[in-house]
Design a protein around this motif. Structure first.
Motif, PDB file in Angstrom:
ATOM      1  N   VAL A 155       0.760   5.429   0.339  1.00 50.09           N
ATOM      2  CA  VAL A 155      -0.072   6.526   0.812  1.00 50.09           C
ATOM      3  C   VAL A 155       0.696   7.841   0.684  1.00 50.09           C
ATOM      4  CG1 VAL A 155      -1.378   7.482   2.736  1.00 50.09           C
ATOM      5  CG2 VAL A 155      -1.257   4.996   2.420  1.00 50.09           C
ATOM      6  N   GLU A 156       0.198   8.707  -0.206  1.00 49.13           N
ATOM      7  CA  GLU A 156       0.823  10.008  -0.409  1.00 49.13           C
ATOM      8  C   GLU A 156       0.276  11.034   0.576  1.00 49.13           C
ATOM      9  OE1 GLU A 156       0.160   8.345  -4.678  1.00 49.13           O
ATOM     10  OE2 GLU A 156      -0.934   8.463  -2.792  1.00 49.13           O
ATOM     11  N   TYR A 191       0.986  11.261  -7.905  1.00 51.51           N
ATOM     12  CA  TYR A 191       0.916   9.867  -7.488  1.00 51.51           C
ATOM     13  C   TYR A 191       2.319   9.293  -7.323  1.00 51.51           C
ATOM     14  CZ  TYR A 191      -3.878  10.039  -9.342  1.00 51.51           C
ATOM     15  OH  TYR A 191      -5.189  10.350  -9.609  1.00 51.51           O
ATOM     16  N   TRP A 237       0.093   1.704  -7.007  1.00 49.10           N
ATOM     17  CA  TRP A 237      -0.092   3.152  -7.025  1.00 49.10           C
ATOM     18  C   TRP A 237      -0.763   3.606  -5.738  1.00 49.10           C
ATOM     19  CZ3 TRP A 237       1.278   6.256 -11.249  1.00 49.10           C
ATOM     20  CH2 TRP A 237       1.694   5.558 -12.388  1.00 49.10           C
ATOM     21  N   GLY A 238      -0.399   4.805  -5.332  1.00 51.08           N
ATOM     22  CA  GLY A 238      -1.112   5.427  -4.237  1.00 51.08           C
ATOM     23  C   GLY A 238      -2.394   6.076  -4.729  1.00 51.08           C
ATOM     24  N   GLN A 239      -3.105   6.686  -3.808  1.00 49.21           N
ATOM     25  CA  GLN A 239      -4.391   7.303  -4.149  1.00 49.21           C
ATOM     26  C   GLN A 239      -4.221   8.726  -4.693  1.00 49.21           C
ATOM     27  OE1 GLN A 239      -3.106   7.383  -1.175  1.00 49.21           O
ATOM     28  NE2 GLN A 239      -3.408   9.500  -0.507  1.00 49.21           N
ATOM     29  N   GLY A 240      -3.036   9.268  -4.557  1.00 52.78           N
ATOM     30  CA  GLY A 240      -2.752  10.598  -5.082  1.00 52.78           C
ATOM     31  C   GLY A 240      -2.928  11.693  -4.049  1.00 52.78           C
ATOM     32  N   THR A 241      -2.209  12.782  -4.247  1.00 54.10           N
ATOM     33  CA  THR A 241      -2.343  13.959  -3.407  1.00 54.10           C
ATOM     34  C   THR A 241      -2.428  15.187  -4.319  1.00 54.10           C
ATOM     35  OG1 THR A 241      -1.430  15.162  -1.501  1.00 54.10           O
ATOM     36  CG2 THR A 241       0.163  14.266  -3.076  1.00 54.10           C
ATOM     37  N   CYS A 250       5.487   9.735   0.369  1.00 53.09           N
ATOM     38  CA  CYS A 250       4.762   8.521   0.004  1.00 53.09           C
ATOM     39  C   CYS A 250       5.264   7.412   0.926  1.00 53.09           C
ATOM     40  CB  CYS A 250       4.998   8.174  -1.450  1.00 53.09           C
ATOM     41  SG  CYS A 250       4.331   6.566  -1.946  1.00 53.09           S
ATOM     42  N   GLN A 269       0.848  -1.188   0.000  1.00 57.89           N
ATOM     43  CA  GLN A 269       0.000   0.000   0.000  1.00 57.89           C
ATOM     44  C   GLN A 269       0.881   1.234   0.000  1.00 57.89           C
ATOM     45  OE1 GLN A 269      -2.700  -0.505   3.376  1.00 57.89           O
ATOM     46  NE2 GLN A 269      -4.302  -1.153   1.959  1.00 57.89           N
TER      47      GLN A 269
END
Length: 124
Positions: free
Chosen positions: A5-6, A95, A114-118, A22, A3
């Motif tokens: 996380v950004e 991302y 991939w992260g969920q993006g910021t 991240c 997982q």
């Protein structure tokens, strides 16, 4: 399953700086090349930067060299993206991603997580 996380995005004035982080789960973070991409509505993901598993090698998008710095701390399972002299055109969702290969690193297809993006928004 890793997982990502950004964090660290936000609203900033042009000329300012941000450091995106991240954080990755799992115990194999230090064995993977990591990358950052960005995306704006209606466009594909643009390669920003990548870093080797050890942190000793970095790559940047052709138009982004000089203002972006990627780094990592394997002890903290974290990869960073420092963005300086921000411009309104840097506005995007950023991302982080994990690469399964050491070549073709600008291609999103070689990244398997991939992260969920910021969101980064730069005001003029």
């Amino acid at each position: 399953q890793v997982q990502l996380v950004e964090s660290g995005g936000g609203l900033v004035q042009a000329g300012g700086s941000l450091r995106l982080s991240c954080a990755a789960s799992g115990r194999t973070f230090s064995t993977y090349r990591m990358g950052w991409f960005r995306q704006t509505p209606g466009k594909g993901r643009e390669f920003v930067a990548a870093i080797s598993s050890s942190g000793g090698s970095t790559n940047y998008g052709d138009s982004l060299k000089g203002r972006f710095t990627i780094s990592r701390d394997n002890a903290k399972n974290t990869v960073y993206l420092q963005i300086d002299s921000l411009k309104p055109e840097d506005t995007a969702v950023y991302y982080c991603a994990r690469s399964t290969r050491s070549i073709m690193i600008v291609d999103p297809a070689v990244y398997d997580a991939w992260g969920q993006g910021t969101q980064v928004t730069v005001s003029s």
